[in-house]
Write an enzyme that holds these catalytic residues in place. Sequence first.
Site, PDB file in Angstrom:
ATOM      1  N   LYS A 122      47.250  57.295  36.421  1.00 50.16           N
ATOM      2  CA  LYS A 122      45.817  57.966  36.011  1.00 50.16           C
ATOM      3  C   LYS A 122      45.034  56.675  35.185  1.00 50.16           C
ATOM      4  O   LYS A 122      45.638  55.520  35.032  1.00 50.16           O
ATOM      5  CB  LYS A 122      46.282  58.977  34.942  1.00 50.16           C
ATOM      6  N   ARG A 148      55.509  64.494  36.855  1.00 51.39           N
ATOM      7  CA  ARG A 148      54.841  64.823  38.030  1.00 51.39           C
ATOM      8  C   ARG A 148      54.481  63.434  38.521  1.00 51.39           C
ATOM      9  O   ARG A 148      53.677  62.772  37.804  1.00 51.39           O
ATOM     10  CB  ARG A 148      53.704  65.762  37.733  1.00 51.39           C
TER      11      ARG A 148
HETATM   12  N1  HH2 Z   1      47.420  66.200  36.905  1.00 49.91           N
HETATM   13  C1  HH2 Z   1      46.652  66.263  38.012  1.00 49.91           C
HETATM   14  C2  HH2 Z   1      46.778  67.573  38.711  1.00 49.91           C
HETATM   15  N2  HH2 Z   1      47.578  68.306  38.421  1.00 49.91           N
HETATM   16  N3  HH2 Z   1      49.342  69.244  36.810  1.00 49.91           N
HETATM   17  C3  HH2 Z   1      49.946  69.152  35.557  1.00 49.91           C
HETATM   18  N4  HH2 Z   1      50.777  70.183  35.054  1.00 49.91           N
HETATM   19  N5  HH2 Z   1      49.705  68.052  34.788  1.00 49.91           N
HETATM   20  C4  HH2 Z   1      49.147  66.839  35.289  1.00 49.91           C
HETATM   21  O1  HH2 Z   1      48.916  65.836  34.561  1.00 49.91           O
HETATM   22  C5  HH2 Z   1      48.190  67.129  36.436  1.00 49.91           C
HETATM   23  C6  HH2 Z   1      48.264  68.418  37.079  1.00 49.91           C
HETATM   24  C7  HH2 Z   1      45.738  65.314  38.448  1.00 49.91           C
HETATM   25  O2  HH2 Z   1      46.249  64.374  39.530  1.00 49.91           O
HETATM   26  P1  HH2 Z   1      45.940  64.403  41.053  1.00 49.91           P
HETATM   27  O3  HH2 Z   1      46.669  65.731  41.443  1.00 49.91           O
HETATM   28  O4  HH2 Z   1      46.861  63.408  41.563  1.00 49.91           O
HETATM   29  O5  HH2 Z   1      44.543  64.480  41.268  1.00 49.91           O
HETATM   30  P2  HH2 Z   1      43.363  65.349  41.615  1.00 49.91           P
HETATM   31  O6  HH2 Z   1      43.331  66.425  40.493  1.00 49.91           O
HETATM   32  O7  HH2 Z   1      42.228  64.548  41.926  1.00 49.91           O
HETATM   33  O8  HH2 Z   1      43.766  65.921  42.860  1.00 49.91           O
END
Ligand code: HH2
Length: 269
Positions: free
Chosen positions: A211, A245
């Site tokens: 992040k 995660r």
């Molecule tokens: N962060 C993201 C997405 N889902 N779910 C939980 N429970 N906790 C988190 O910190 C979290 C999450 C964001 O990361 P990512 O899926 O890699 O990115 P994007 O939202 O751009 O798909």
Amino acid sequence: MGVLNLTPDSFSDGGLWMDPSRAVDRAEEMVAQGADLLDLGAESTRPGGGVYGNGAQTVPVEEELDRLLPVLERLRERVSVPLSVDTRKSAVARVALEAGADLINDISCLSDPEIAVVAAESGSPLVLMHSRGDLASMQSRIHFDDVVAEVIQDLAGAIERACQQGVSRDQIVIDPGIGFGKNGQQNLELLLRLDELQQLDRPILVGASRKSFIGAVIDQPAASRLPGSLATIAWAASQRAAMVRVHDVAETVQFLAVWEAIDSAGGPP
Ligand code: HH2
């Protein structure tokens, strides 16, 4: 928890796994690398108002399902680890559970209150991740007097709302929502004082992988933030987080195996 983003625009792996066959291969690879569960997301949730400009576009239910189902259905036949669906929408959660998903990961903390109803009816685990306000503007309207105390208070309220819809407390996993409506300093403070969330008496999930607050400490693009991500994992483990995660499963599994070996080297207390 291994991340599989079936999106064109996720902040670190957008567009990599849009082809269902490649996505299934990647999912099986993460299981072989030691992932205990997989989180499938078909809508990016990059918050707007900060480093991601206007943030992610909301994806209509049909499109989210079109991205999700071909992968979820094939994966359900091929892997036995639990599959989580990362969605803000009860309609998507309901169909995903019918197609074989095992848990709901709601990053909007019940912005669609029906998600709690779906969880109550299915009995599936439900991740309640802390976030305030709408995704499009949450990085431009940040205000906390005490970020940790307020995250705990908001999560307690969300647990209460879920339980009022029939969800059992035992189903709930909590998440501080690193990077969602918080500035870099607040993300660091949430990790520093993560253990305080134990007072809610629910397992804690932490999603800090790659992040932007890591990029603010050490100027590196998302794909080069593995070492910084591992620092957050060490910290989360020391604060008794139940789950992390991550995008980099193999490296995290090795890191945690050694961390746990050191931690238990003294034998049982
Ligand atoms: N962060 C993201 C997405 N889902 N779910 C939980 N429970 N906790 C988190 O910190 C979290 C999450 C964001 O990361 P990512 O899926 O890699 O990115 P994007 O939202 O751009 O798909």
